[in-house]
Design a protein around this motif. Structure first.
Motif, PDB file in Angstrom:
ATOM      1  N   LEU A  18      33.868  32.468  41.610  1.00 40.26           N
ATOM      2  CA  LEU A  18      33.260  33.644  40.988  1.00 40.26           C
ATOM      3  C   LEU A  18      33.103  33.439  39.484  1.00 40.26           C
ATOM      4  O   LEU A  18      34.062  33.097  38.802  1.00 40.26           O
ATOM      5  N   ALA A  20      33.002  35.262  36.443  1.00 38.76           N
ATOM      6  CA  ALA A  20      33.296  36.625  35.995  1.00 38.76           C
ATOM      7  C   ALA A  20      32.535  36.946  34.720  1.00 38.76           C
ATOM      8  O   ALA A  20      32.082  38.070  34.521  1.00 38.76           O
ATOM      9  N   PRO A  39      29.259  48.283  35.566  1.00 38.97           N
ATOM     10  CA  PRO A  39      30.009  48.818  36.707  1.00 38.97           C
ATOM     11  C   PRO A  39      31.330  48.070  36.912  1.00 38.97           C
ATOM     12  O   PRO A  39      31.591  47.087  36.241  1.00 38.97           O
ATOM     13  N   ASN A  40      32.146  48.546  37.836  1.00 39.28           N
ATOM     14  CA  ASN A  40      33.408  47.872  38.162  1.00 39.28           C
ATOM     15  C   ASN A  40      33.154  46.417  38.506  1.00 39.28           C
ATOM     16  O   ASN A  40      32.228  46.109  39.252  1.00 39.28           O
ATOM     17  N   ALA A  42      32.150  44.096  36.534  1.00 34.92           N
ATOM     18  CA  ALA A  42      31.034  43.478  35.815  1.00 34.92           C
ATOM     19  C   ALA A  42      31.504  42.336  34.921  1.00 34.92           C
ATOM     20  O   ALA A  42      30.744  41.436  34.597  1.00 34.92           O
ATOM     21  N   THR A  45      36.407  43.598  31.179  1.00 34.34           N
ATOM     22  CA  THR A  45      37.786  43.303  30.787  1.00 34.34           C
ATOM     23  C   THR A  45      37.950  41.816  30.515  1.00 34.34           C
ATOM     24  O   THR A  45      38.561  41.409  29.524  1.00 34.34           O
ATOM     25  N   HIS A 183      32.604  52.300  32.056  1.00 36.11           N
ATOM     26  CA  HIS A 183      31.562  52.306  33.086  1.00 36.11           C
ATOM     27  C   HIS A 183      30.929  53.687  33.116  1.00 36.11           C
ATOM     28  O   HIS A 183      30.205  54.040  34.026  1.00 36.11           O
TER      29      HIS A 183
HETATM   30  N1  ATP Z   1      42.873  37.033  37.412  1.00 36.76           N
HETATM   31  C1  ATP Z   1      41.782  37.070  38.168  1.00 36.76           C
HETATM   32  N2  ATP Z   1      41.694  36.270  39.247  1.00 36.76           N
HETATM   33  C2  ATP Z   1      40.600  36.292  40.013  1.00 36.76           C
HETATM   34  N3  ATP Z   1      39.532  37.068  39.781  1.00 36.76           N
HETATM   35  C3  ATP Z   1      39.572  37.883  38.720  1.00 36.76           C
HETATM   36  C4  ATP Z   1      40.699  37.930  37.863  1.00 36.76           C
HETATM   37  N4  ATP Z   1      40.464  38.828  36.883  1.00 36.76           N
HETATM   38  C5  ATP Z   1      39.235  39.323  37.141  1.00 36.76           C
HETATM   39  N5  ATP Z   1      38.697  38.756  38.247  1.00 36.76           N
HETATM   40  C6  ATP Z   1      37.372  39.038  38.798  1.00 36.76           C
HETATM   41  O1  ATP Z   1      36.450  38.945  37.770  1.00 36.76           O
HETATM   42  C7  ATP Z   1      35.456  39.950  37.897  1.00 36.76           C
HETATM   43  C8  ATP Z   1      35.366  40.746  36.611  1.00 36.76           C
HETATM   44  O2  ATP Z   1      36.551  41.474  36.450  1.00 36.76           O
HETATM   45  P1  ATP Z   1      36.794  42.403  35.196  1.00 36.76           P
HETATM   46  O3  ATP Z   1      38.178  42.889  35.267  1.00 36.76           O
HETATM   47  O4  ATP Z   1      36.401  41.681  33.981  1.00 36.76           O
HETATM   48  O5  ATP Z   1      35.804  43.589  35.485  1.00 36.76           O
HETATM   49  P2  ATP Z   1      35.558  44.901  34.651  1.00 36.76           P
HETATM   50  O6  ATP Z   1      34.166  44.874  34.201  1.00 36.76           O
HETATM   51  O7  ATP Z   1      36.594  45.066  33.624  1.00 36.76           O
HETATM   52  O8  ATP Z   1      35.711  46.001  35.799  1.00 36.76           O
HETATM   53  P3  ATP Z   1      36.379  47.444  35.756  1.00 36.76           P
HETATM   54  O9  ATP Z   1      35.349  48.399  35.278  1.00 36.76           O
HETATM   55  O10 ATP Z   1      36.686  47.689  37.177  1.00 36.76           O
HETATM   56  O11 ATP Z   1      37.569  47.373  34.890  1.00 36.76           O
HETATM   57  C9  ATP Z   1      35.869  40.785  39.105  1.00 36.76           C
HETATM   58  O12 ATP Z   1      35.112  40.362  40.204  1.00 36.76           O
HETATM   59  C10 ATP Z   1      37.301  40.447  39.324  1.00 36.76           C
HETATM   60  O13 ATP Z   1      37.655  40.512  40.677  1.00 36.76           O
END
Ligand code: ATP
Ligand code: MG
Lengths: 301, 388
Positions: A18, A20, A39-40, A42, A45, A183
């Protein structure tokens, strides 16, 4: 005001197969509130963790122009459960080399600004969820950082606390550079000077909310749910009068100026064709519409 | 069946924490293996016996000059287990003080002193003269569980030889000299050093879990952006834990003394030993924490050093060990890397064998060196894994 505080160059992070964060490049200006909207999952983080040095990127770099003093409010609430509110603020302040007295004073200040003065001598473990969120934010602010990174600062807050936090962050904006993620398009629109919309790890656009909304055209948005007739048939009725239309399931997003006047004749045409009208919303353009026009999906399901 | 669902849930979780599952499963087999290694598999323990032979040769009834002392040494060496390996490792020495030091350090189990008149007495017994018996002295630390075995074996050799030579069973009498206060220890007093060391060893869990809590909760991430160094973080934590250790050691002593425990040497030396031991144990705790991501992981990992400390250091039972090499006349053994080894030896010397600070300088030095090494490794690992 276009002095660069932070420059992000081609940041990429993969977790297994993936991606990220995919080749993220952007600049954050000094004194602005920069919002990551997406969105979640994305990659918001992940992006800011790399920007703060908490996560090693696979490639790319982050360049701080000038001050490097960063405060971060993580998405998860991370507290010392067995310390009181004030004690943990003092502790983390001292970790930032603040003199003990100053740390205490700033801690007290922050607690009253964030509506926690009554809880200053209570253990973090005894706070309510929203109070913990506010303490979580205070911990990022104790050392008066030049760059403030807030991961979903409004999550878990009631409307009143949300207002409190929003106002406080806004008040900091002149003096500090603030990066926040959300989001919530409403939050992004109200808070951020500039917004970066990201989806599936990719940066789609960066601009001011107004400019972003302008790109998808002026006017109102009619959101209408049409049941009982197939999409093609509905489109055949709507499209001649309203060429700017997006479909998602049974929901049709129609954008045009002066929709109000044309609405009743449209509804009549749909009913005549055997269509049923479900929910209807009429509203001004939002960042949600920008997201929909960029991705074909809604931000929130 | 909800029980079935609970079982399945446990299995799934456990499967994702294979590292902990593996460690738990490996624990007992590993120690079986290590015991096999240390005891040499089917080899048997031999006990180190020192002999000072003052004997002067005398003419026996067969007309030949005999140094009966030498013969007894031979007889002791000839005692074997069924597989032919010797029961006693006998070395001749000439200095009693040197011998007693070896007993105190548990480098030897038994010191035998054969008097000058030994051969003559046996010769007289052969010719039927009504001579007084000759007195052989056995010296040992009566709190050393191996002493009894070694003494009985040596006595067997000695008596066997005397009876062979004279047919007169009573020709040899035995004078048993207890090293220090070892003959006067009550059973209660014998347990105290072990208990004290155990109390200090238990600090391992507290140390590892205290740090692991910050790792698990994520608060370490907060500390990371303050640029806190691993050294500062672990030093602060260690300092606090050391205070607890001091309180624990003092409290244990206070209770022991209140119930009649007597120390032959100065109590403050024993307290010092306890405190420095705790520092090295806390150092090991920091290493464990560095290897852990959660508190429960820290607990499982901590069981390993705990097992080594309890079973292999002599804290619970003595372990026969061969030396690796020698520094400044000290035999260095593998188990010397375990702090409790030195703690047990030092406490025994202070409590029972009346030594003061100078008598335990070696142990204190070893403990200090181990503390520094373990702590440094802990800091290094912690920086690498958590505060990078
Ligand atoms: N430690 C990890 N190991 C594996 N996959 C990860 C890890 N941290 C994040 N991901 C994956 O990376 C992608 C992005 O995650 P991230 O936490 O950056 O999303 P986000 O935009 O902050 O979402 P949210 O709005 O839900 O907080 C997601 O698909 C998540 O499952
Ligand atoms: Mg996130």
């Amino acid at each position: 005001m276009n002095e660069v505080a932070l420059q992000v160059k081609s940041l990429t992070k993969e977790f297994g197969s993936l991606t990220a964060v995919d080749n993220l490049s952007l600049e954050v200006y000094r004194g602005e509130i920069f919002g990551f909207l997406g969105p979640n999952g994305a990659g918001k983080t992940t992006s800011i963790r790399m920007m703060c040095g908490l996560l090693e990127p696979d490639s790319g770099e982050v360049i701080f122009q000038g001050g490097k003093l960063v405060g971060i409010c993580p998405q998860e609430t991370i507290l010392w459960e067995k310390l009181t509110c004030l004690e943990q603020l003092e502790f983390i302040g001292e970790m930032y080399n603040l003199p003990a007295k100053l740390a205490r004073q700033r801690g007290d200040e922050l607690l009253s600004i964030l509506g926690l003065e009554e809880k200053r001598h209570n253990l973090a473990s005894t706070l309510s969820g929203g109070m913990k969120r506010r303490l979580n934010l205070a911990l990022a602010l104790i050392h008066d950082p030049e760059i403030l990174v807030l991961d979903e600062p409004e999550a878990g807050l009631d409307p009143q606390s949300r207002l409190l936090v929003r106002e406080y962050i806004r008040s900091l904006a002149q003096k500090k550079t603030i990066i926040l993620t959300t989001h919530n398009m409403d939050e992004a629109e109200r808070m951020a000077d500039r917004v970066a919309i990201i989806d599936h790890g990719k940066l789609l656009v960066t601009d001011t909310p107004e400019a972003l909304k302008r790109t998808i055209g002026e006017g109102d948005v009619l959101e209408i749910e049409i049941l009982s007739i197939p999409v093609e048939q509905a489109l055949a009725i709507i499209q001649p009068d309203f060429p700017d239309i997006q479909v998602e399931g049974n929901n049709y997003f129609i954008r045009a100026g002066g929709i109000m006047e044309k609405m009743s004749s449209l509804f009549d045409a749909i009913k005549k064709a055997g269509g049923e009208i479900g929910e209807v919303h009429l509203r001004a353009n939002t960042l949600e519409d920008v997201f929909i026009s960029l991705t074909g999906r809604r931000l929130r399901q | 069946m909800r029980i079935w669902s609970v079982i399945r849930k446990c299995a799934r979780e456990q499967k994702r924490d294979l590292w902990v599952l593996g460690l738990s499963l490996v624990f007992a087999p590993l120690f079986v293996f290590i015991y096999w290694l240390f005891t040499g598999g089917n080899a048997t323990t031999s006990y180190a016996a020192l002999v000072i032979n003052h004997d002067e040769a005398a003419r026996f009834s067969d007309g030949v000059m005999h140094n009966a002392g030498e013969d007894v040494i031979l007889a002791m060496q000839e005692l074997t287990f069924k597989d032919g390996s010797p029961i006693l490792r006998v070395s001749s020495i000439s200095d009693r003080d040197l011998g007693e030091t070896a007993l105190r350090d548990r480098d030897a189990t038994l010191l035998v002193i054969i008097p000058p008149s030994f051969s003559q007495t046996l010769a007289n017994a052969q010719s039927g003269a009504a001579e007084p018996t000759t007195q052989v002295e056995f010296i040992g630390d009566l709190t050393n569980p191996y002493y009894t075995v070694a003494a009985v074996m040596a006595m067997t050799a000695l008596d066997g030889y005397a009876v062979d030579a004279t047919g007169e069973y009573r020709a040899v009498s035995l004078l048993e000299t207890a090293l220090g206060d070892s003959a006067a220890r009550t059973e209660f007093e014998m347990y105290i050093p072990g208990l004290l060391v155990l109390a200090v060893i238990m600090m391992l869990f507290q140390a590892a879990m205290l740090v692991a809590r910050d790792i698990e909760s994520g608060s370490l991430q907060r500390l990371k952006i303050t640029r806190l160094t691993a050294f500062e973080y672990l030093s602060g934590t260690t300092a606090w834990l050391a205070l607890i250790a001091i309180a624990e050691v003092l409290l244990t002593f206070a209770v022991a003394v209140a119930f009649g425990f007597r120390s032959h040497g100065a109590l403050w030396v024993a307290i010092l030993v306890g405190v420095i031991t705790s520092l090295s144990i806390i150092g090991v705790g920091m290493i464990v924490a560095s290897l852990s991501k959660t508190v429960s992981q820290a607990f499982v990992i901590a069981n390993f050093p705990f097992g080594f400390f309890m079973f292999l250091s002599g804290a619970a039972f003595p372990i026969p060990m061969n030396r690796l090499f020698t520094i400044a006349e000290r035999d260095i053994k593998i188990i010397d890397v375990l702090p409790p080894t030195h703690a047990v030896a030092a406490l025994n010397k202070v409590f029972t064998l009346e030594v003061g600070l100078s008598g335990v300088l070696y142990e204190l030095t070893a403990l200090s060196v181990l503390s520094v090494i373990y702590f440094s490794v802990g800091v290094w690992l912690f920086r690498k894994r958590h505060l990078n």
